[in-house]
Design an enzyme around this catalytic site. Structure first.
Site, PDB file in Angstrom:
ATOM      1  NE  ARG A 358      -0.516  -0.109   5.055  1.00 20.62           N
ATOM      2  CZ  ARG A 358      -0.948  -0.474   6.157  1.00 20.62           C
ATOM      3  NH1 ARG A 358      -1.895  -1.311   5.877  1.00 20.62           N
ATOM      4  NH2 ARG A 358      -0.613  -0.530   7.381  1.00 20.62           N
ATOM      5  CD  GLU A 360       2.186   2.171   6.628  1.00 23.62           C
ATOM      6  OE1 GLU A 360       2.658   2.306   7.943  1.00 23.62           O
ATOM      7  OE2 GLU A 360       1.094   1.754   6.356  1.00 23.62           O
ATOM      8  CG  ASP A 367       6.199  -2.946  11.983  1.00 24.75           C
ATOM      9  OD1 ASP A 367       5.982  -1.930  12.655  1.00 24.75           O
ATOM     10  OD2 ASP A 367       5.303  -3.415  11.169  1.00 24.75           O
ATOM     11  CD1 TRP A 429       7.155   1.914  15.926  1.00 24.55           C
ATOM     12  CD2 TRP A 429       5.939   0.982  17.534  1.00 24.55           C
ATOM     13  NE1 TRP A 429       5.805   1.010  15.369  1.00 24.55           N
ATOM     14  CE2 TRP A 429       5.338   0.498  16.330  1.00 24.55           C
ATOM     15  CE3 TRP A 429       5.906   0.852  18.808  1.00 24.55           C
ATOM     16  CZ2 TRP A 429       4.196  -0.098  16.681  1.00 24.55           C
ATOM     17  CZ3 TRP A 429       4.482  -0.018  19.112  1.00 24.55           C
ATOM     18  CH2 TRP A 429       3.908  -0.496  17.927  1.00 24.55           C
ATOM     19  CD  GLU A 642      -1.687  -3.117   9.346  1.00 23.86           C
ATOM     20  OE1 GLU A 642      -1.127  -2.363   9.872  1.00 23.86           O
ATOM     21  OE2 GLU A 642      -2.199  -3.015   8.213  1.00 23.86           O
ATOM     22  CG  HIS A 663       1.951  -5.499   8.468  1.00 21.54           C
ATOM     23  ND1 HIS A 663       1.603  -4.858   7.339  1.00 21.54           N
ATOM     24  CD2 HIS A 663       2.330  -4.371   9.339  1.00 21.54           C
ATOM     25  CE1 HIS A 663       1.553  -3.786   7.673  1.00 21.54           C
ATOM     26  NE2 HIS A 663       2.022  -3.290   8.587  1.00 21.54           N
TER      27      HIS A 663
END
Length: 765
Positions: A358, A360, A367, A429, A642, A663
């Site tokens: 997509r 992104e 991740d 993150w 995802e 994902h």
């Protein structure tokens, strides 16, 4: 050694879009030179502001795709070097390049995205060093003698796809003597070559070719190819037809009501078009400057009947060496593991992206933080992740507080969820700055990555220390937290059962402890003492805020207990045992369905196993109702999703905006499968010592794993037969292993093959 560049960046200026606001065209550039006599060697150094494919005398130099790849260009800009000796002719020669926007100037990001992030113009920078038999040399460079012309790439964008008009090809443009009198002079761009560095990560290449497994006609009358596997790459077609006919190729990961479901792609149109030149012998084409995530492709405008032999999916990803394998007696778990592998392959396209399909495709730190142990088992990712970490540190250096970005390379984005202004500090993150280097140390024994990343690691922990203040609690306000936990509504992916403060403070304690251990490895004794003391303070603050005593927490969630257990936040064995019992109860209360999101999922099976609830961990792993890993398998997934329910039980696609079918984050459970189901893990950094500790269960009758350690191949496999557990082990040279089998006393073994036989009842689900 730093390369002293004498070349100039040549640019097809002016060169504007043929589609207002849309993807821009590619360009052709060329130059000629003379080789005074036969060459002994020819070395080509090249990079681009954009993406390039360079030819010498009509032959492509190298086999890289989308070169020079994507880095934090303002800080670090790769160049490649190729041996092109075999392509150089005595006398007149030519070289030329295809050039397009790529990541440098193309559309990136959410909600319509942003163009021209790194610059307004594409360009090519190349030097060719010729060495002759007599030892003399010439250096040929890109400069103002080059010329450019619009090429057959009418438009090209990573999200949009590529349109190619074969009637516009300039046949022979990279060969000597080509008539370029109608071409235009190039422009020269100012460029600071100090940011250039030799490629330090495996390039993207064409790795595999996959034929369609079926061709169908959809309910709306469209021709759809099914490749049987969600892949990342593009299509190669062989076609014959009249000049001017357009073949259109649209891509999607799933079907809905029999047609392509493109809504999850958001603004990424993922459409390629080929305009035939009318060659009666047939034409072959593959896009150069785009890639897609897809299992299905819709074909429109094909002349005559479509033969599936004329369409192939070309799989692209960074050319990493495979190092790890897993298999067991449960075909569903094998499919799950395959899905994890395919998800990693599709998302390790120069940058460790979150998703490949997509609008992104960003290097999300959270991740890769959770997936790094799995990645390091499956493939040799040492150079790949080291390079990415250098970008992370460079981008982090732009933040005066020392906060890393939530994705690297860092770009401006218009996010689909409201974020705090600036560069928000996000627990789990930003912690990639500490955790990923530590994983590389654990799996490769790489102390140099710790040394290189040490300033970045310290800067992040010091930043959190300031954010938390004397109370040592932080994370109030918006955090990604346990992102996309199963209770998160379709329109609110961050609404989790576990509070962001609990998650953030747990990560603060964990990453600080890892930093203290890093300081010990690097023999920075004062820093080690400081960060150990800080980790103790954060642990105490966590307990004071979130622990009610006796191993029970204020938040009764799977993620809360998994974090407390795996991050060693409880004080004694009795508390840990009670927390483990409570975690097992919480899993059972949900019918052994998953109750964790991105940050809890990688930890929950280990937390159960560590506290003696391996059977519960197996029941969680093998659960088939949603949310679970095997629900996805039963719904036909060939990569990891995802959302736990990216596809709903009725076959419709989850209405949420965050609905990717590729994902890898939730596939981090594969690390537990390697270490606990098969029983192969490092006991010391770099697998200098192995830990062989299989824990059979879940009704499995056998399992095995293999891993190419820095010392050689390690193997472990077990099978249950007639009440006996048979365990076979291969320990590589110069390595020892601790063997810890169920119900037995741990024993040490040395290199070579070993077999163990112990009484063991048949496993049950």
């Amino acid at each position: 050694m730093h390369h002293h560049w004498t070349a100039q960046v040549v640019s097809p200026r002016p060169h504007t879009s043929t589609h207002a606001g849309g993807a821009r065209p590619g360009a052709l550039l060329r130059g000629e030179f003379t080789a005074r006599t036969a060459v002994r060697s020819a070395r080509l150094s090249v990079t681009a502001l954009g993406v390039y494919e360079l030819e010498v005398n009509g032959a492509v130099a190298g086999d890289h795709v989308l070169a020079p790849g994507w880095t934090s260009y303002r800080h670090r800009h790769r160049h490649q070097t190729f041996d092109v000796t075999a392509l150089i002719l005595e006398g007149r020669n030519a070289w030329g390049a295809h050039l397009a926007d790529g990541w440098y100037r193309g559309l990136l990001g959410f909600n319509g995205g942003t163009r021209d992030i790194y610059g307004e113009h594409t360009g090519l920078l190349a030097e060719l060093r010729l060495e002759y038999a007599d030892g003399s040399t010439d250096t040929v460079v890109t400069g103002d003698d080059w010329r450019w012309h619009p090429g057959p790439v009418v438009t090209a964008g990573l999200y949009e796809g590529e349109e190619y008009d074969a009637r516009l090809e300039q046949t022979g443009f990279s060969e000597a003597g080509f008539d370029d009198s109608a071409w235009q002079p190039v422009g020269i761009l100012d460029f600071d070559t100090a940011v250039l560095f030799p490629a330090d990560s495996p390039p993207v290449r064409r790795i595999e070719h996959i034929a369609p497994v079926a061709v169908t006609t959809s309910p709306t009358g469209r021709t759809i190819l099914d490749f049987g596997q969600n892949v990342v790459g593009r299509l190669r077609i062989r076609v014959r037809g009249e000049a001017g006919r357009t073949v259109t190729l649209r891509h999607a990961e799933v079907l809905e009501d029999g047609d392509l479901c493109t809504r999850p792609l958001r603004h990424a149109t993922a459409t390629d078009r080929y305009v035939l030149r009318g060659d009666p012998t047939g034409e072959e084409w593959e896009p150069r400057f785009t890639f897609h995530g897809f299992r299905y492709a819709e074909v429109e405008g094909w002349p005559g009947d479509l033969d599936t032999a004329d369409v192939t999916a070309v799989v692209l990803h960074s050319d990493l060496r495979r190092t790890g394998w897993f298999s067991c007696s449960d075909d569903s778990l094998n499919r799950l593991h395959d899905n994890v592998v395919w998800g990693m392959r599709g998302n390790f396209v120069d940058v460790p992206t979150d998703c490949p399909q997509r609008d992104e495709r960003l290097g999300w730190t959270g991740d890769v933080q959770v997936f790094a142990p799995t990645a390091a088992f499956l493939y040799d990712v040492r150079a790949f992740l080291r390079s990415w970490l250098r970008d992370l540190a460079a981008d982090q250096g732009d933040d005066e507080r020392g906060v890393p970005p939530v994705f690297t390379p860092d770009i401006p984005v218009i996010t689909p969820v409201p974020l705090p202004p600036g560069n928000p500090a996000m627990a789990g993150w930003c912690d990639a700055a500490v955790i990923v280097p530590w994983v590389l140390y654990e799996r490769y024994g790489d102390t140099e990555v710790l040394r290189t990343q040490y300033p970045s690691m310290r800067a992040w922990i010091d930043a959190v220390d300031r954010l938390a203040g004397p109370a040592r609690i932080w994370g109030e306000g918006f955090q990604f937290g346990d992102w996309l936990d199963p209770t998160a509504p379709a329109d609110d992916p961050g609404r989790a059962m576990t509070s962001s403060a609990l998650v953030a403070t747990a990560y603060f304690a964990h990453s600080t402890r890892l930093l203290a251990r890093t300081a010990e490895v690097l023999d920075d004794k004062d820093a080690a003492a400081h960060y150990h003391a800080l980790a103790d303070e954060v642990r105490d603050a966590f307990l004071a805020r979130f622990h009610t005593g006796g191993g029970r927490l204020t938040e009764e969630t799977q993620t809360a207990y998994a974090l407390a257990l795996r991050f060693q936040l409880l004080r004694d064995d009795a508390e840990r045992a009670e927390a483990g019992r409570r975690l097992a109860d919480l899993v059972a209360e949900r019918g052994h369905r998953v109750g964790t999101g991105f940050l809890g999922t990688p930890l929950v099976c280990d937390a159960l196993t560590d506290t003696g609830h391996v059977d519960t961990a197996y029941r969680l792993l093998t659960q088939r109702s949603c949310p679970s890993w095997l629900y996805q398998v039963d719904m036909g997934a060939t990569t990891v999703w995802e959302r736990w329910d990216s596809m709903l039980p009725d076959g419709s696609v989850n209405p949420g905006e965050m609905t990717s079918f590729n994902h890898y984050a939730l596939g981090a459970v594969a690390d537990w499968m390697h270490r606990t189901v098969a029983g192969l893990a490092p006991a010391e950094p770099g697998y200098r010592r192995l830990l062989i500790r299989p824990r059979p269960g879940g009704g499995l009758t056998w399992a095995r794993a293999e891993h190419d350690t820095p010392y050689g191949r390690a193997e472990t496999g077990w099978r249950c037969e007639g009440g006996t557990l048979h365990v076979d082990i291969l320990v590589p040279p110069h390595v020892s292993a601790l063997v810890d089998l169920p119900g037995g006393k741990p024993v040490d073994i040395g290199p070579g093959r070993h077999a163990f036989r112990i009484p063991f009842p048949a496993t049950t689900r």
